[in-house]
Design a protein around this motif. Structure first.
Motif, PDB file in Angstrom:
ATOM      1  N   UNK A   1      13.646   5.740  -5.141  1.00 33.82           N
ATOM      2  CA  UNK A   1      14.098   4.851  -4.069  1.00 33.82           C
ATOM      3  C   UNK A   1      13.142   4.904  -2.898  1.00 33.82           C
ATOM      4  N   UNK A   2      12.644   6.090  -2.547  1.00 32.22           N
ATOM      5  CA  UNK A   2      11.693   6.218  -1.440  1.00 32.22           C
ATOM      6  C   UNK A   2      10.386   5.503  -1.762  1.00 32.22           C
ATOM      7  N   UNK A   3       9.966   5.638  -3.032  1.00 31.34           N
ATOM      8  CA  UNK A   3       8.742   4.935  -3.443  1.00 31.34           C
ATOM      9  C   UNK A   3       8.936   3.425  -3.375  1.00 31.34           C
ATOM     10  N   UNK A   4      10.109   2.973  -3.802  1.00 32.12           N
ATOM     11  CA  UNK A   4      10.394   1.538  -3.769  1.00 32.12           C
ATOM     12  C   UNK A   4      10.424   1.031  -2.318  1.00 32.12           C
ATOM     13  N   UNK A   5      11.026   1.848  -1.456  1.00 30.58           N
ATOM     14  CA  UNK A   5      11.079   1.455  -0.046  1.00 30.58           C
ATOM     15  C   UNK A   5       9.685   1.436   0.558  1.00 30.58           C
TER      16      UNK A   5
ATOM     17  N   UNK B   1       2.134  -8.850   3.779  1.00 29.53           N
ATOM     18  CA  UNK B   1       2.484 -10.258   4.003  1.00 29.53           C
ATOM     19  C   UNK B   1       2.299 -10.631   5.461  1.00 29.53           C
ATOM     20  N   UNK B   2       2.731  -9.733   6.346  1.00 28.12           N
ATOM     21  CA  UNK B   2       2.596 -10.027   7.771  1.00 28.12           C
ATOM     22  C   UNK B   2       1.131 -10.135   8.170  1.00 28.12           C
TER      23      UNK B   2
ATOM     24  N   UNK C   1       7.927  -1.595  -0.744  1.00 27.46           N
ATOM     25  CA  UNK C   1       8.419  -2.784  -0.074  1.00 27.46           C
ATOM     26  C   UNK C   1       7.872  -2.889   1.350  1.00 27.46           C
ATOM     27  N   UNK C   2       7.808  -1.739   2.019  1.00 30.32           N
ATOM     28  CA  UNK C   2       7.264  -1.725   3.384  1.00 30.32           C
ATOM     29  C   UNK C   2       5.799  -2.137   3.377  1.00 30.32           C
TER      30      UNK C   2
END
Length: 215
Positions: free
Chosen positions: A191-195, A205-206, A198-199
Motif C-alpha cells: 500500500x505504501x508503494x502504491x501510494x 502529471x503536474x 501514485x504520488x
C-alpha cells in the motif's frame, strides 16, 4: 484502493490469527492442567490399591490365626468328647472293677467345667466370621480400587494426548499468526508503494501540465 483493501484484509486475518493463538494457548494451559490432575488421581488410585493390598494381607494373616485358634479349640473339644465316649464304653464293658473305675473316671471327667471350652469355641467362631467379613470387604474394595486405577490410567493417557494435541495446535496457531503478521507487513508495504507511485504519478502529471502551460 486495491492495496488498501488487501491491507485491511491482512489486518483482519492477523487479528483473527492472534485471537486463535490466544485461544490455543488457553486450551493448552487447560489441557496440561487436566493432565496433571489426571496424574494425581492416577497416583492416588494406585496408592489406594497398594494400601488395600497391604490391609488385605494383614486381615488374611489375622484370619489364619483365628482359624488356627478355632481348630485348636475344636481339637480339644473332640478330645473331650472322645474321652467321654471311651469312658462310657469302659464303664459298660469288662469286669466289675474296671467298670467301676471307668465310671469314677467318667464322673470326674463330666464334672469338669466344659463352659470355658464352649465359650472359647463361640468366641473363636464369632471372631472368624468377623475376620472373614472384613477380609471379603477389603478384597472387594481392592477390586474396585484396581478398576478405578485402570480408569484413572486411561484418563491420564487421554489427558496427556489431549495436552500434546493442544500444544501442537498452539504451535500451528503461532505459525499462522506469524504468517498473518508477515502478510499484513507485506500488504502495508504494498500500500505504501502504491501510494508512493501514485504520488509520483501526480507529481509527474503536474510537472507536465506546468511545462505545457509555459509552452
Amino acid at each position: 484502493n486495491a492495496a488498501k483493501e488487501r491491507e485491511a484484509d491482512a489486518i483482519a486475518r492477523e487479528n483473527d490469527a492472534i485471537a486463535r493463538e490466544n485461544a490455543a494457548k488457553a486450551a493448552e494451559t487447560s489441557a496440561h492442567a487436566s493432565a496433571e490432575a489426571a496424574k494425581e488421581r492416577e497416583a492416588e488410585a494406585k496408592k489406594s490399591v497398594e494400601t488395600l493390598g497391604v490391609r488385605e494381607q494383614e486381615l488374611k494373616a489375622a484370619q489364619a490365626e483365628v482359624e488356627a485358634a478355632l481348630a485348636e479349640v475344636k481339637k480339644q473339644e473332640d478330645a473331650y468328647n472322645a474321652k467321654t465316649e471311651l469312658l462310657k464304653k469302659k464303664s459298660e464293658e469288662g469286669g466289675v472293677v474296671s467298670r467301676n473305675k471307668a465310671k469314677n473316671e467318667l464322673a470326674q471327667h463330666l464334672a469338669e467345667d466344659p463352659l470355658p471350652l464352649r465359650q472359647a469355641k463361640i468366641t473363636a467362631e464369632a471372631a472368624l466370621r468377623k475376620a472373614e467379613k472384613a477380609t471379603k470387604a477389603v478384597a472387594e474394595a481392592k477390586v474396585q480400587a484396581e478398576a478405578d486405577a485402570v480408569k484413572a490410567s486411561e484418563a491420564r493417557a487421554q489427558a496427556e494426548a489431549d495436552a500434546q494435541k493442544a500444544t501442537a495446535a498452539r504451535g500451528e496457531a503461532e505459525q499462522a499468526r506469524a504468517q498473518a503478521e508477515q502478510a499484513r507487513a507485506e500488504a502495508v508495504a504494498a500500500r505504501e508503494q502504491a501510494e508512493a507511485a501514485r504520488a509520483e504519478a501526480v507529481a509527474a502529471r503536474e510537472q507536465a501540465e506546468a511545462a505545457r502551460a509555459e509552452a
